[in-house]
Write an enzyme that holds these catalytic residues in place. Structure first.
Site, PDB file in Angstrom:
ATOM      1  N   GLU A 118       0.849  -1.195   0.000  1.00  0.00           N
ATOM      2  CA  GLU A 118       0.000   0.000   0.000  1.00  0.00           C
ATOM      3  C   GLU A 118       0.882   1.242   0.000  1.00  0.00           C
ATOM      4  O   GLU A 118       1.004   1.949   0.990  1.00  0.00           O
ATOM      5  CB  GLU A 118      -0.950  -0.030   1.200  1.00  0.00           C
ATOM      6  CG  GLU A 118      -1.960  -1.158   1.116  1.00  0.00           C
ATOM      7  CD  GLU A 118      -2.733  -1.370   2.408  1.00  0.00           C
ATOM      8  OE1 GLU A 118      -2.291  -0.854   3.462  1.00  0.00           O
ATOM      9  OE2 GLU A 118      -3.761  -2.069   2.377  1.00  0.00           O
ATOM     10  N   GLU A 156      -6.136  -8.061  -0.958  1.00  0.00           N
ATOM     11  CA  GLU A 156      -6.617  -8.110   0.415  1.00  0.00           C
ATOM     12  C   GLU A 156      -8.091  -7.735   0.444  1.00  0.00           C
ATOM     13  O   GLU A 156      -8.509  -6.801  -0.249  1.00  0.00           O
ATOM     14  CB  GLU A 156      -5.843  -7.145   1.324  1.00  0.00           C
ATOM     15  CG  GLU A 156      -4.381  -7.447   1.499  1.00  0.00           C
ATOM     16  CD  GLU A 156      -3.696  -6.451   2.427  1.00  0.00           C
ATOM     17  OE1 GLU A 156      -4.419  -5.729   3.161  1.00  0.00           O
ATOM     18  OE2 GLU A 156      -2.454  -6.394   2.421  1.00  0.00           O
TER      19      GLU A 156
END
Length: 400
Positions: A187, A328
């Site tokens: 991320e 995810e």
């Protein structure tokens, strides 16, 4: 996972235990391109349901990765076998490097750490599972030892280090076939939850390009390997929208790949609505059209929103031959506040898996190893018992 994950992780231990289990050899490795090369739609179907080995190889203490630093036991073959037996065909293994990278100009990865990464990869790879490994925590400003910082002024040094690290990883795994997928980072963003900023996004694009070029040049099966790259913070809108994401070019790939085919995947994450999926309160515990209590259901982020988000990725990337990986997704356990919560968590998981399949994407459930209040866990990593069979059943039902 980013800063959001740390809100729901198990309490940090006061001192990190050193990872046990010595390196015990490498996987039996196929010669270059010896197995059938799968195109975009084929590999998405073959990867099936995915599961994250979260809070293990990206766990760290005092700037050094340690798989037991966040309260989890050492990863074992038995755990991976249990995950496979539950029906999962893909395992994503988040990995941090941090201070296990030596000084420049060589930036040598600690050999013991790289051996352990390979050993855990082999637990899954040697069972015929797809394995995704990435560079997970090295870009978080909140983590000691982080260095892949997109708004740092030291970009020349960062990019040189990034190139050297991926060169070593790709070389180590060059003999592994298409069942191993490398992911450039996790991320990655400037740490502020808002619109992307420049030149930070330009640096993220540059990292992705360095990653693709470096892995391809490492040779072996890397020349045709599927590679996974994210946009800004793995955010769907900021990746598919007009915010600055650019696809890396793939000029060094194997000439045996048909010109009309790609070997690059796009990574996004899905935790919407956050007040259901990740917020640590007992307020929002229900999701979806089957919710019975409007006061416990978020006012946004329901089935229609999920569909629109994954359609964005489909229309921008899948239609051009770039598979999407929802690397995810999941929702935390709030059953202590609402006894029906696990049913809605299962509904959420089923919807994400089925909608991902509808739009040509792979989905990989986030398991942080924590069970009980606020945990994402599907398994007990000490006893190997299944703790959320209903969610696992929902994941598998979503693929049908």
């Amino acid at each position: 996972m980013g800063s959001r994950a740390r809100k729901i992780r198990v309490a940090l231990l006061a001192a990190a235990m050193a990872a046990t289990g010595s390196f015990s050899g490498v996987a039996s490795q196929a010669s270059a391109e010896s197995r059938t090369q799968l195109n975009a739609s084929q590999i998405v179907a073959d990867m099936g349901a995915g599961w994250n080995l979260g809070n293990q190889l990206e766990a760290n203490s005092n700037g050094y990765p340690s798989e037991t630093a966040w309260g989890q036991p050492t990863v074992t073959q038995a755990l991976i076998d249990k995950v496979k037996a539950a029906g999962f065909k893909t395992i994503r293994i988040p990995v941090s490097y941090l201070n296990n990278i030596g000084p420049g100009p060589n930036y040598t990865i600690n050999s013991g750490w790289l051996n352990r990464i390979q050993q855990v990869v082999n637990y899954a790879y040697n069972r015929g599972l797809y394995v995704l490994i990435n560079m997970h925590g090295d870009g978080y400003k909140t983590i000691n030892g982080s260095w892949l910082i997109c708004d740092s002024s030291s970009q020349a040094a960062i990019k040189a280090k990034y190139q050297k690290v991926w060169q070593q990883i790709a070389t180590r795994f060059q003999g592994y076939d298409q069942h191993l997928i490398l992911e450039s980072m996790n991320e990655e963003f400037d740490g502020q939850f808002g619109r992307p900023t420049q030149p930070c996004y330009s640096n993220i694009n540059a990292y992705n390009q360095i990653f693709v070029d470096t892995v391809r040049k490492a040779g072996g099966n890397n020349t045709s390997r599927w590679l996974l790259v994210p946009g800004w913070n793995t955010n769907i809108d900021y990746t598919a929208g007009n915010y600055g994401f650019t696809l890396p070019t793939d000029q060094y790939r194997s000439p045996s790949i048909p010109s009309a085919e790609q070997r690059i995947m796009i990574s996004v994450h899905y935790y919407s609505p956050w007040d259901f999926a990740g917020e640590e309160s007992g307020t929002i515990t229900q999701w979806g059209r089957a919710a019975t209590n409007p006061a416990k259901k978020s006012t946004w982020g329901q089935e229609d929103y999920l569909d629109s988000q994954l359609k964005l990725m489909h229309d921008k990337f899948v239609t051009r031959g770039y598979p999407v990986v929802v690397g995810e997704y999941g929702s935390i356990d709030k059953s202590s506040f609402d006894s029906a919560n696990n049913r809605y968590r299962a509904d959420f998981a089923r919807a994400i898996v089925s909608t991902s399949k509808k739009y040509g994407a792979v989905s990989v459930y986030w398991d942080n190893g924590a069970n009980g209040r606020y945990g994402f866990g599907l398994f007990d990593r000490r006893s190997y018992a299944v703790t959320q069979q209903g969610i696992i059943d929902a994941v598998m039902a979503g693929l049908r």
